[in-house]
Design a protein around this motif. Structure first.
Motif, PDB file in Angstrom:
ATOM      1  N   TRP A   1       0.851  -1.185   0.000  1.00  0.00           N
ATOM      2  CA  TRP A   1       0.000   0.000   0.000  1.00  0.00           C
ATOM      3  C   TRP A   1       0.893   1.243   0.000  1.00  0.00           C
ATOM      4  O   TRP A   1       1.972   1.231   0.608  1.00  0.00           O
ATOM      5  CB  TRP A   1      -0.910   0.025   1.224  1.00  0.00           C
ATOM      6  CG  TRP A   1      -2.010  -0.982   1.181  1.00  0.00           C
ATOM      7  CD1 TRP A   1      -3.248  -0.834   0.625  1.00  0.00           C
ATOM      8  CD2 TRP A   1      -1.973  -2.309   1.725  1.00  0.00           C
ATOM      9  NE1 TRP A   1      -3.981  -1.978   0.780  1.00  0.00           N
ATOM     10  CE2 TRP A   1      -3.225  -2.918   1.452  1.00  0.00           C
ATOM     11  CE3 TRP A   1      -1.015  -3.055   2.413  1.00  0.00           C
ATOM     12  CZ2 TRP A   1      -3.530  -4.211   1.851  1.00  0.00           C
ATOM     13  CZ3 TRP A   1      -1.308  -4.347   2.791  1.00  0.00           C
ATOM     14  CH2 TRP A   1      -2.566  -4.910   2.513  1.00  0.00           C
ATOM     15  N   THR A   2       0.452   2.296  -0.637  1.00  0.00           N
ATOM     16  CA  THR A   2       1.196   3.556  -0.661  1.00  0.00           C
ATOM     17  C   THR A   2       0.730   4.405   0.509  1.00  0.00           C
ATOM     18  O   THR A   2      -0.281   5.120   0.435  1.00  0.00           O
ATOM     19  CB  THR A   2       0.970   4.296  -1.991  1.00  0.00           C
ATOM     20  OG1 THR A   2       1.293   3.423  -3.075  1.00  0.00           O
ATOM     21  CG2 THR A   2       1.857   5.526  -2.073  1.00  0.00           C
ATOM     22  N   THR A   3       1.464   4.327   1.610  1.00  0.00           N
ATOM     23  CA  THR A   3       1.082   5.039   2.827  1.00  0.00           C
ATOM     24  C   THR A   3       2.151   6.080   3.190  1.00  0.00           C
ATOM     25  O   THR A   3       3.330   5.924   2.845  1.00  0.00           O
ATOM     26  CB  THR A   3       0.920   4.068   4.005  1.00  0.00           C
ATOM     27  OG1 THR A   3       2.162   3.364   4.208  1.00  0.00           O
ATOM     28  CG2 THR A   3      -0.179   3.058   3.722  1.00  0.00           C
TER      29      THR A   3
ATOM     30  N   TYR B   1      -9.050   3.325   7.241  1.00  0.00           N
ATOM     31  CA  TYR B   1      -8.285   2.667   6.178  1.00  0.00           C
ATOM     32  C   TYR B   1      -8.183   3.572   4.950  1.00  0.00           C
ATOM     33  O   TYR B   1      -7.103   3.767   4.387  1.00  0.00           O
ATOM     34  CB  TYR B   1      -8.932   1.344   5.788  1.00  0.00           C
ATOM     35  CG  TYR B   1      -8.710   0.209   6.768  1.00  0.00           C
ATOM     36  CD1 TYR B   1      -7.925   0.385   7.900  1.00  0.00           C
ATOM     37  CD2 TYR B   1      -9.309  -1.030   6.560  1.00  0.00           C
ATOM     38  CE1 TYR B   1      -7.730  -0.660   8.804  1.00  0.00           C
ATOM     39  CE2 TYR B   1      -9.115  -2.074   7.444  1.00  0.00           C
ATOM     40  CZ  TYR B   1      -8.334  -1.887   8.571  1.00  0.00           C
ATOM     41  OH  TYR B   1      -8.146  -2.903   9.455  1.00  0.00           O
ATOM     42  N   GLN B   2      -9.296   4.102   4.511  1.00  0.00           N
ATOM     43  CA  GLN B   2      -9.302   4.900   3.288  1.00  0.00           C
ATOM     44  C   GLN B   2      -8.462   6.168   3.462  1.00  0.00           C
ATOM     45  O   GLN B   2      -7.707   6.547   2.546  1.00  0.00           O
ATOM     46  CB  GLN B   2     -10.738   5.270   2.897  1.00  0.00           C
ATOM     47  CG  GLN B   2     -10.835   5.990   1.555  1.00  0.00           C
ATOM     48  CD  GLN B   2     -12.286   6.195   1.133  1.00  0.00           C
ATOM     49  OE1 GLN B   2     -13.221   5.812   1.840  1.00  0.00           O
ATOM     50  NE2 GLN B   2     -12.480   6.814  -0.030  1.00  0.00           N
TER      51      GLN B   2
ATOM     52  N   THR C   1      -5.872   6.550   5.238  1.00  0.00           N
ATOM     53  CA  THR C   1      -4.445   6.215   5.316  1.00  0.00           C
ATOM     54  C   THR C   1      -3.977   5.395   4.110  1.00  0.00           C
ATOM     55  O   THR C   1      -2.898   4.801   4.140  1.00  0.00           O
ATOM     56  CB  THR C   1      -4.159   5.437   6.611  1.00  0.00           C
ATOM     57  OG1 THR C   1      -5.049   4.309   6.696  1.00  0.00           O
ATOM     58  CG2 THR C   1      -4.354   6.320   7.830  1.00  0.00           C
ATOM     59  N   ASN C   2      -4.807   5.354   3.061  1.00  0.00           N
ATOM     60  CA  ASN C   2      -4.483   4.617   1.825  1.00  0.00           C
ATOM     61  C   ASN C   2      -4.360   3.105   2.045  1.00  0.00           C
ATOM     62  O   ASN C   2      -3.643   2.420   1.315  1.00  0.00           O
ATOM     63  CB  ASN C   2      -3.194   5.147   1.188  1.00  0.00           C
ATOM     64  CG  ASN C   2      -3.391   6.510   0.554  1.00  0.00           C
ATOM     65  OD1 ASN C   2      -4.475   6.853   0.089  1.00  0.00           O
ATOM     66  ND2 ASN C   2      -2.337   7.311   0.548  1.00  0.00           N
TER      67      ASN C   2
ATOM     68  N   SER D   1      -6.550  -0.705   2.749  1.00  0.00           N
ATOM     69  CA  SER D   1      -7.795  -1.315   2.283  1.00  0.00           C
ATOM     70  C   SER D   1      -7.834  -2.771   2.733  1.00  0.00           C
ATOM     71  O   SER D   1      -6.818  -3.335   3.178  1.00  0.00           O
ATOM     72  CB  SER D   1      -7.887  -1.246   0.754  1.00  0.00           C
ATOM     73  OG  SER D   1      -6.905  -2.083   0.160  1.00  0.00           O
TER      74      SER D   1
ATOM     75  N   SER E   1       2.765  -0.366  -7.272  1.00  0.00           N
ATOM     76  CA  SER E   1       2.796   0.422  -8.500  1.00  0.00           C
ATOM     77  C   SER E   1       2.928  -0.487  -9.722  1.00  0.00           C
ATOM     78  O   SER E   1       2.187  -0.362 -10.700  1.00  0.00           O
ATOM     79  CB  SER E   1       3.956   1.425  -8.457  1.00  0.00           C
ATOM     80  OG  SER E   1       4.052   2.135  -9.679  1.00  0.00           O
TER      81      SER E   1
ATOM     82  N   LYS F   1      -0.349  -2.496 -10.344  1.00  0.00           N
ATOM     83  CA  LYS F   1      -1.418  -1.749 -10.995  1.00  0.00           C
ATOM     84  C   LYS F   1      -1.143  -1.593 -12.494  1.00  0.00           C
ATOM     85  O   LYS F   1      -2.056  -1.707 -13.319  1.00  0.00           O
ATOM     86  CB  LYS F   1      -1.573  -0.374 -10.339  1.00  0.00           C
ATOM     87  CG  LYS F   1      -2.198  -0.411  -8.957  1.00  0.00           C
ATOM     88  CD  LYS F   1      -2.323   0.998  -8.383  1.00  0.00           C
ATOM     89  CE  LYS F   1      -3.005   0.984  -7.016  1.00  0.00           C
ATOM     90  NZ  LYS F   1      -3.110   2.355  -6.448  1.00  0.00           N
TER      91      LYS F   1
END
Length: 403
Positions: free
Chosen positions: A88-90, A139-140, A142-143, A145, A258, A261
């Motif tokens: 995740w991109t956090t 969650y949303q 902080t990026n 899911s 990245s 995706k």
């Protein structure tokens, strides 16, 4: 040219093929996976850690095999933490903590060693940042899911296998928007991999003897057994089990979210033709070399058309030297009694298969076949030119001697 796959060997596990008696089949019969421990594994010193078992389901006549299935059992993780930076991109460093107390939560379709998706909704997990839990309602923001896991299994010896866990950092509903998400080649991110035992060995099961296969399967009968019941032949059982263990592929793994995706966008645009299937370096041996015409029919479904398919594979997949089985590191029943626990973590081997008889031919194989055709054509052309030259010399000599 890619390296050839190595055939898994065993000192005695694949010798003395025989049928199983009605009494033994009754002793192997179960009603559910929960019966494996008390029926199939009674002679195995199982520590309740990761273990792989096989089962066969019979049709209503109890004579034909409907399907063979793989099962992961036992516990693996108790609050194991993973860095979430690649998933995740956090903004803040994030830890993902997962528990897997019961691996049977991973369900495998019949005939496949790639599991169905396991949604995080059915998992024990949590996110944390700076030692503090991140509640689901953040969650949303902080990026983060919900996510899915999938397991890929392939044998590494006659009684050991390796599992690779992939994580897909999207809810299943989002993942399902890609029409190819169910394909075994659909990529994910690597979470972990482990080697674990397959059990029980035939000698440590109700079979208690060699029967041409190193492991004993659980049996789901199609009907209640009676004293005059027909029983499936050993050939049918071994073919179904061998086809299952000859089926695995290596998953496509991307390095980070990245890249994942970007790969999904490519798959959406170009479809399945972008997949390049990879296979494990080890391959389970074929069940039989008996010609297809001499084998009994497995059953009615496609999964039961394995007799002729496996026989053809026997004639094309391995050299004659591959049929001489020698001892492997884990071939004895003693090794299973000594340690029913995951061995050591092994990094996945990134090798392509030179030949995979149970999957579609790869582009590499087609290129090799085209090269063979071109080579044969060149040889024929050379032979023809040589033959024309020889005949011309003979005619010239005849002309000179008669003129």
């Amino acid at each position: 040219m890619p390296p050839a796959r190595t055939v898994i060997r065993s000192a005695a596990g694949f010798s003395d093929p025989s049928d199983l008696s009605l009494s033994v089949l009754r002793d192997l019969s179960v009603n559910s996976i929960s019966d494996f421990d008390t029926v199939l594994l009674t002679e195995v010193n199982w520590n309740k850690k990761t273990l792989g078992c096989l089962s066969v389901s019979l049709l209503a006549d109890n004579l034909r095999v409907e399907e063979a299935t793989f099962h992961l059992l036992g516990s693996l993780w108790d609050r194991k933490s993973f860095h979430a930076a690649s998933m995740w991109t956090t903004i803040n460093p994030t830890q993902l903590t997962i528990s897997l107390p019961d691996l049977s939560a991973f369900s495998f379709p019949p005939g496949s060693l790639c599991s169905n998706y396991l949604s995080s909704e059915d998992l024990e997990f949590e996110f944390s940042q700076g030692g503090q839990l991140v509640p689901p309602n953040l969650y949303q923001a902080t990026n983060l899911s919900s996510f899915c896991l999938r397991s890929f299994v392939h044998p590494t010896s006659d009684c050991y296998a390796k599992v690779q866990f992939l994580i897909f950092p999207f809810p299943l509903s989002v993942l399902a928007k890609n029409p190819l998400y169910l394909d075994e080649n659909f990529p994910g991110l690597k979470l972990a991999d482990y080697e674990f035992p397959l059990a029980p060995a035939a000698l440590l099961s109700p079979i208690n003897d060699s029967w041409g296969f190193p492991l004993a399967p659980a049996v789901f009968p199609g009907a209640d057994w009676n004293d005059s019941a027909s029983v499936p032949s050993g050939i049918r059982l071994r073919i179904a089990l061998s086809q299952l263990l000859r089926s695995p592929i290596l998953p496509e793994v991307k390095a980070n979210i990245s890249g994942l995706k970007q790969r999904y966008a490519q798959i959406l645009e170009k479809g399945s033709r972008t997949f390049r299937t990879k296979f494990p370096p080890m391959i389970w041996p074929p069940a039989t070399t008996i010609p297809a015409t001499d084998l009994p029919a497995q059953g009615a479904s496609n999964a039961n058309d394995m007799d002729s398919h496996d026989s053809q594979n026997d004639q094309t997949s391995e050299h004659s030297s591959d049929t001489q089985y020698v001892p492997s590191e884990h071939s004895s029943a003693r090794s299973i009694r000594r340690s029913i626990a995951p061995r050591t973590n092994v990094e996945p081997t990134d090798q392509f298969s030179e030949h995979n008889p149970d999957q579609h031919r790869s582009d590499v194989e087609l290129d090799e076949q085209l090269s063979d055709v071109q080579s044969n054509t060149s040889l024929l052309r050379s032979n023809l030119i040589s033959e024309i030259g020889n005949r011309f010399c003979i005619y010239a000599l005849f002309f000179l001697t008669t003129s």
